[in-house]
Design a protein around this motif. Structure first.
Motif, PDB file in Angstrom:
ATOM      1  N   ARG A  59       0.876  -1.163   0.000  1.00  0.00           N
ATOM      2  CA  ARG A  59       0.000   0.000   0.000  1.00  0.00           C
ATOM      3  C   ARG A  59       0.915   1.214   0.000  1.00  0.00           C
ATOM      4  NH1 ARG A  59      -2.676  -3.748  -0.721  1.00  0.00           N
ATOM      5  NH2 ARG A  59      -4.732  -4.285   0.089  1.00  0.00           N
ATOM      6  N   MET A  60       0.773   2.065  -1.009  1.00  0.00           N
ATOM      7  CA  MET A  60       1.628   3.243  -1.127  1.00  0.00           C
ATOM      8  C   MET A  60       0.821   4.446  -1.568  1.00  0.00           C
ATOM      9  SD  MET A  60       4.941   1.885  -3.139  1.00  0.00           S
ATOM     10  CE  MET A  60       5.663   0.315  -2.784  1.00  0.00           C
ATOM     11  N   LEU A  61       1.317   5.618  -1.182  1.00  0.00           N
ATOM     12  CA  LEU A  61       0.783   6.886  -1.659  1.00  0.00           C
ATOM     13  C   LEU A  61       1.914   7.580  -2.413  1.00  0.00           C
ATOM     14  CD1 LEU A  61      -1.047   8.065   1.566  1.00  0.00           C
ATOM     15  CD2 LEU A  61      -2.082   7.033  -0.451  1.00  0.00           C
ATOM     16  N   VAL A  62       1.594   8.163  -3.566  1.00  0.00           N
ATOM     17  CA  VAL A  62       2.591   8.833  -4.397  1.00  0.00           C
ATOM     18  C   VAL A  62       2.238  10.319  -4.469  1.00  0.00           C
ATOM     19  CG1 VAL A  62       3.681   8.922  -6.669  1.00  0.00           C
ATOM     20  CG2 VAL A  62       2.895   6.720  -5.751  1.00  0.00           C
ATOM     21  N   PHE A  63       3.176  11.151  -4.031  1.00  0.00           N
ATOM     22  CA  PHE A  63       2.984  12.593  -3.995  1.00  0.00           C
ATOM     23  C   PHE A  63       3.992  13.298  -4.892  1.00  0.00           C
ATOM     24  CE2 PHE A  63       1.407  11.212   0.136  1.00  0.00           C
ATOM     25  CZ  PHE A  63       0.249  11.950   0.273  1.00  0.00           C
ATOM     26  N   GLU A  64       3.688  14.558  -5.217  1.00  0.00           N
ATOM     27  CA  GLU A  64       4.685  15.382  -5.874  1.00  0.00           C
ATOM     28  C   GLU A  64       5.872  15.516  -4.915  1.00  0.00           C
ATOM     29  OE1 GLU A  64       3.649  19.562  -6.353  1.00  0.00           O
ATOM     30  OE2 GLU A  64       2.382  19.435  -4.584  1.00  0.00           O
ATOM     31  N   TYR A  65       7.058  15.592  -5.463  1.00  0.00           N
ATOM     32  CA  TYR A  65       8.261  15.727  -4.653  1.00  0.00           C
ATOM     33  C   TYR A  65       8.525  17.205  -4.390  1.00  0.00           C
ATOM     34  CZ  TYR A  65      13.162  15.481  -3.281  1.00  0.00           C
ATOM     35  OH  TYR A  65      14.341  15.590  -2.596  1.00  0.00           O
ATOM     36  N   VAL A  66       8.785  17.541  -3.144  1.00  0.00           N
ATOM     37  CA  VAL A  66       9.126  18.915  -2.775  1.00  0.00           C
ATOM     38  C   VAL A  66      10.579  18.883  -2.303  1.00  0.00           C
ATOM     39  CG1 VAL A  66       8.504  20.888  -1.358  1.00  0.00           C
ATOM     40  CG2 VAL A  66       6.719  19.340  -2.168  1.00  0.00           C
ATOM     41  N   SER A  67      11.440  19.610  -2.998  1.00  0.00           N
ATOM     42  CA  SER A  67      12.881  19.379  -2.938  1.00  0.00           C
ATOM     43  C   SER A  67      13.679  20.089  -1.854  1.00  0.00           C
ATOM     44  CB  SER A  67      13.488  19.773  -4.288  1.00  0.00           C
ATOM     45  OG  SER A  67      13.229  21.143  -4.540  1.00  0.00           O
ATOM     46  N   ASN A  68      13.100  20.990  -1.089  1.00  0.00           N
ATOM     47  CA  ASN A  68      13.907  21.810  -0.196  1.00  0.00           C
ATOM     48  C   ASN A  68      13.805  21.399   1.278  1.00  0.00           C
ATOM     49  OD1 ASN A  68      15.738  23.802   0.381  1.00  0.00           O
ATOM     50  ND2 ASN A  68      14.357  25.506   0.005  1.00  0.00           N
ATOM     51  N   GLY A  69      13.379  20.182   1.539  1.00  0.00           N
ATOM     52  CA  GLY A  69      13.320  19.696   2.911  1.00  0.00           C
ATOM     53  C   GLY A  69      12.117  20.235   3.674  1.00  0.00           C
ATOM     54  N   THR A  70      12.109  19.946   4.959  1.00  0.00           N
ATOM     55  CA  THR A  70      10.981  20.360   5.797  1.00  0.00           C
ATOM     56  C   THR A  70      11.312  21.651   6.545  1.00  0.00           C
ATOM     57  OG1 THR A  70      11.708  19.170   7.766  1.00  0.00           O
ATOM     58  CG2 THR A  70      10.336  17.945   6.182  1.00  0.00           C
ATOM     59  N   LEU A  71      10.271  22.292   7.001  1.00  0.00           N
ATOM     60  CA  LEU A  71      10.445  23.476   7.832  1.00  0.00           C
ATOM     61  C   LEU A  71      11.236  23.102   9.093  1.00  0.00           C
ATOM     62  CD1 LEU A  71       9.879  26.421   8.551  1.00  0.00           C
ATOM     63  CD2 LEU A  71       7.629  25.693   9.403  1.00  0.00           C
TER      64      LEU A  71
END
Length: 137
Positions: A59-71
């Motif tokens: 079971r997987m969810l696929v999201f757009e990749y956000v490249s600058n890490g987390t807050l």
């Protein structure tokens, strides 16, 4: 990760062994997919797809990749913090806009069990993207 001839993606997979996967968890996963699929805001994560495979339990969810890490990473781990007060205010406003969208602009409202700096990903220009996949995956 890259999709073939496509954008970079982020994949979140379930960490439950097949023998512990119940009908309730399956319904919960399907509801999460349906809820995430209806989100369409510039400051929320975009669900691109999902995977349900029974032959090799997945079971997987696929999201757009956000490249600058987390807050969280930028606030606590960066040696040189690149978050000026102006950037911080833009992040706060973006997160607030996503919350207003989730609570007042879509029907039924989208509920959030927890929101913290680890769930706020930053784009290259430091725009926030809030990820809401904190249930069973």
């Amino acid at each position: 990760m890259h999709m073939k001839d496509g954008p970079k993606i982020a994949v979140i997979s379930v960490c439950v062994e097949e023998e512990h996967w119940t009908g309730y968890l399956e319904l919960y996963y399907q509801k999460e997919v349906a809820d995430l699929a209806r989100l369409n805001h510039e400051n929320t994560s975009k669900l691109l797809g999902y995977c349900i495979d029974s032959s090799m339990f997945t079971r997987m969810l696929v999201f757009e990749y956000v490249s600058n890490g987390t807050l969280y990473e930028h606030l606590h781990y960066e040696e040189e913090c690149h978050l000026s007060w102006s950037r911080r205010m833009n992040i706060i406003v973006g997160v607030a806009k996503s919350l207003r969208y989730l609570h007042t602009e879509i029907k039924p409202p989208f509920t959030i069990s927890e929101l913290n700096s680890s769930a706020v990903y930053l784009t290259e220009d430091f725009s926030p993207k809030v990820y809401f996949s904190d249930t069973i995956v």
